[in-house]
Scaffold this motif. Structure first.
Motif, short mmCIF file in Angstrom:
data_model
loop_
_atom_site.label_atom_id
_atom_site.label_comp_id
_atom_site.label_asym_id
_atom_site.label_seq_id
_atom_site.Cartn_x
_atom_site.Cartn_y
_atom_site.Cartn_z
N LEU A 28 2.87 -8.92 -12.84
CA LEU A 28 2.10 -9.65 -11.83
C LEU A 28 2.79 -9.72 -10.48
O LEU A 28 2.24 -10.28 -9.54
CB LEU A 28 1.78 -11.06 -12.34
N ASN A 29 3.98 -9.16 -10.39
CA ASN A 29 4.59 -8.97 -9.07
C ASN A 29 4.00 -7.74 -8.38
O ASN A 29 4.26 -7.51 -7.20
CB ASN A 29 6.11 -8.85 -9.19
N PHE A 30 3.20 -6.95 -9.11
CA PHE A 30 2.45 -5.82 -8.54
C PHE A 30 0.97 -6.19 -8.48
O PHE A 30 0.12 -5.50 -9.04
CB PHE A 30 2.64 -4.57 -9.41
N GLN A 31 0.65 -7.26 -7.77
CA GLN A 31 -0.71 -7.77 -7.78
C GLN A 31 -1.71 -6.86 -7.08
O GLN A 31 -2.90 -6.86 -7.41
CB GLN A 31 -0.73 -9.16 -7.15
N HIS A 41 -2.80 -4.45 -9.62
CA HIS A 41 -3.57 -5.17 -10.64
C HIS A 41 -4.98 -5.46 -10.15
O HIS A 41 -5.94 -5.33 -10.92
CB HIS A 41 -2.86 -6.47 -11.00
N HIS A 42 -5.14 -5.86 -8.91
CA HIS A 42 -6.48 -6.17 -8.40
C HIS A 42 -7.33 -4.91 -8.24
O HIS A 42 -8.56 -4.98 -8.36
CB HIS A 42 -6.37 -6.92 -7.08
N GLN A 52 -9.38 -6.07 -1.46
CA GLN A 52 -8.38 -6.44 -2.46
C GLN A 52 -6.96 -6.21 -1.95
O GLN A 52 -6.06 -7.04 -2.18
CB GLN A 52 -8.60 -5.64 -3.75
N VAL A 53 -6.74 -5.13 -1.25
CA VAL A 53 -5.41 -4.83 -0.73
C VAL A 53 -5.01 -5.83 0.35
O VAL A 53 -3.87 -6.32 0.37
CB VAL A 53 -5.34 -3.39 -0.17
N ARG A 54 -5.93 -6.15 1.23
CA ARG A 54 -5.60 -7.02 2.35
C ARG A 54 -5.48 -8.50 1.97
O ARG A 54 -4.88 -9.27 2.71
CB ARG A 54 -6.64 -6.85 3.46
N THR A 55 -6.04 -8.88 0.84
CA THR A 55 -5.96 -10.28 0.42
C THR A 55 -4.88 -10.51 -0.63
O THR A 55 -4.75 -11.63 -1.14
CB THR A 55 -7.31 -10.75 -0.16
N VAL A 95 -13.83 -13.33 -13.23
CA VAL A 95 -15.06 -13.18 -12.44
C VAL A 95 -14.88 -13.71 -11.02
O VAL A 95 -14.94 -12.96 -10.05
CB VAL A 95 -16.24 -13.88 -13.13
N PHE A 96 -14.65 -15.02 -10.89
CA PHE A 96 -14.66 -15.63 -9.55
C PHE A 96 -13.47 -15.20 -8.70
O PHE A 96 -13.62 -14.94 -7.51
CB PHE A 96 -14.69 -17.15 -9.68
N HIS A 97 -12.28 -15.14 -9.29
CA HIS A 97 -11.11 -14.78 -8.49
C HIS A 97 -11.06 -13.29 -8.19
O HIS A 97 -10.87 -12.88 -7.03
CB HIS A 97 -9.83 -15.20 -9.20
#
Length: 325
Positions: free
Chosen positions: A260-263, A266-267, A239-242, A86-88
C-alpha cells in the motif's frame, strides 16, 4: 502470497496465544500486544485487502476467504467492499462522493469541505483519534451502517443471505476472541486496557497508511464541473493525480503494508496482487513522465507523515477554505 499468509497468520496466532497464556506481567504483555496489533494490521493490509479486491487468487472462493479475515479481526468485509471498493476507488478525493473523506465534521481533509473552529487544531488532535477507528468499526460503526443502510450519506443495500451470515458470525467471533476469551485468563480491567491498546495501534496504523496516500499536499482534490457534474480528467489520470506513493524503496514497508506504499499502481490496477506493485510502479511512472502526468511519491514513511501533518494544518486555516461555517 500463500507463504506470506502462512507467516502472518502464524505470527498473529502465536502472539495471541502467548498474550493469553504467558503474559503474567505488563512488561511481557505490552510487547505481545504490539506484536499482535502489527500482525493483525499486516493481515488486513495484505491478505484481506488483496482478497477484497479479487487480487489474492484466480479462484474467487479463495479471494472471498481472504477477504473474510477482516470480519475475524472485528471489521466488516461487506461494508469495506462498499466504502473502499466502490466509493473510494471510484471517486478518489471527490468531495461528497469519496466516503474516506467524510468524518462527520471532526476533520477537514479536503479544501472543498467547510471549515469549523475546531479544525484549527486538527493537526494535533486527529492523531489520537485515528487510534479509535478500529474499535469504532468493531463495536459501533459497522452495526450503525448496517442498520441505517448507508455509509457517509450513500445508501447501500443491507447485507442479506451469506453476507448477513458472515457479518453476524464475524462480529460474534471477533468479540469472543478479542474480549470474551481473554476474560478467562486475565482480569477484566486488563482485558479492556489491552483491547483498547491493541485496537488503537491497529486503527492508527491503518488510518495513517491510507491518509498518506491521499490526504497530503501533493494529491489533487478535484471537484465535478458545476453544470455537467463531469470530472475534468480521464479516470486513470484522476487516479494518478489524487494518489501519492511513499517509501517505495523499503522492502520492509512493502511487505508489512501489503504494497500500500505503492498506492498509485494499486488504484490503477486494484485487481493485481500487491507483490507485482514495485515492478509495475516503474512502468507507470515512466508512462506518466512520457505523457506529462504528475506522479508523486515521498521517499519514506516519515516524509509522508510530515506531509500529512502539513496538510491537516493547512486545512485547518482560513486561507485554505473556500467557505466557512
Amino acid at each position: 502470497m500463500y507463504l506470506k499468509t502462512a507467516v502472518l497468520v502464524t505470527w498473529a496466532v502465536g502472539a495471541y496465544v502467548l498474550l493469553l497464556t504467558a503474559a503474567d506481567a505488563w512488561w511481557v504483555a505490552v510487547p505481545l500486544a504490539v506484536s499482535l496489533a502489527a500482525a493483525v494490521s499486516a493481515i488486513a493490509m495484505s491478505v484481506q485487502h488483496d482478497g477484497g479486491h479479487h487480487a489474492y487468487s484466480r479462484f474467487e472462493w479463495v479471494n472471498r476467504a481472504a477477504a473474510l479475515t477482516l470480519d475475524l479481526v472485528g471489521a466488516s468485509s461487506y461494508l469495506w467492499r462498499w466504502k473502499h471498493g466502490v466509493f473510494h476507488h471510484t471517486y478518489t478525493n471527490v468531495p461528497g462522493q469519496d466516503t474516506d473523506l467524510e468524518t462527520g465534521g471532526i476533520a477537514r481533509l479536503s479544501p472543498h469541505q467547510p471549515l469549523h473552529r475546531l479544525h484549527r487544531w486538527q493537526h494535533l488532535y486527529l492523531w489520537p483519534l485515528y487510534g479509535l477507528t478500529a474499535a469504532r468499526w468493531h463495536l459501533y460503526g459497522d452495526l450503525r451502517d448496517v442498520v441505517a443502510g448507508s455509509i457517509g450519506g450513500h445508501r447501500i443495500p443491507r447485507p442479506r443471505g451469506w453476507d448477513l451470515f458472515a457479518f453476524v458470525v464475524g462480529k460474534v467471533a471477533s468479540i469472543f476472541l478479542l474480549l470474551g476469551l481473554p476474560f478467562f485468563f486475565h482480569p477484566w480491567w486488563a482485558v479492556l486496557a489491552f483491547y483498547f491498546v491493541g485496537s488503537a495501534l491497529v486503527g492508527l496504523t491503518m488510518t495513517v497508511v491510507f491518509q498518506l496516500a491521499h490526504c497530503v499536499g501533493e494529491a489533487d482534490f478535484p471537484a465535478p464541473e458545476p453544470d455537467s457534474q463531469r470530472m475534468e480528467d480521464a479516470w486513470a489520470v484522476h487516479q494518478v493525480r489524487t494518489t501519492v506513493d511513499f517509501a517505495r524503496h523499503s522492502r520492509v514497508a512493502s511487505w508489512l503494508l501489503g504494497g500500500l506504499n505503492f498506492q498509485v499502481v494499486h488504484h490503477l490496477f486494484p485487481h493485481v496482487c500487491h507483490v507485482h506493485y514495485p515492478a509495475l510502479s516503474r512502468i507507470v511512472e515512466q508512462t506518466c513522465r512520457d505523457y506529462g502526468v504528475r506522479y508523486s511519491a515521498h521517499a519514506s514513511v516519515l516524509a509522508g507523515v510530515r506531509s500529512h501533518y502539513r496538510w491537516l494544518r493547512a486545512m485547518g486555516r482560513p486561507a485554505a477554505a473556500p467557505s466557512l461555517a
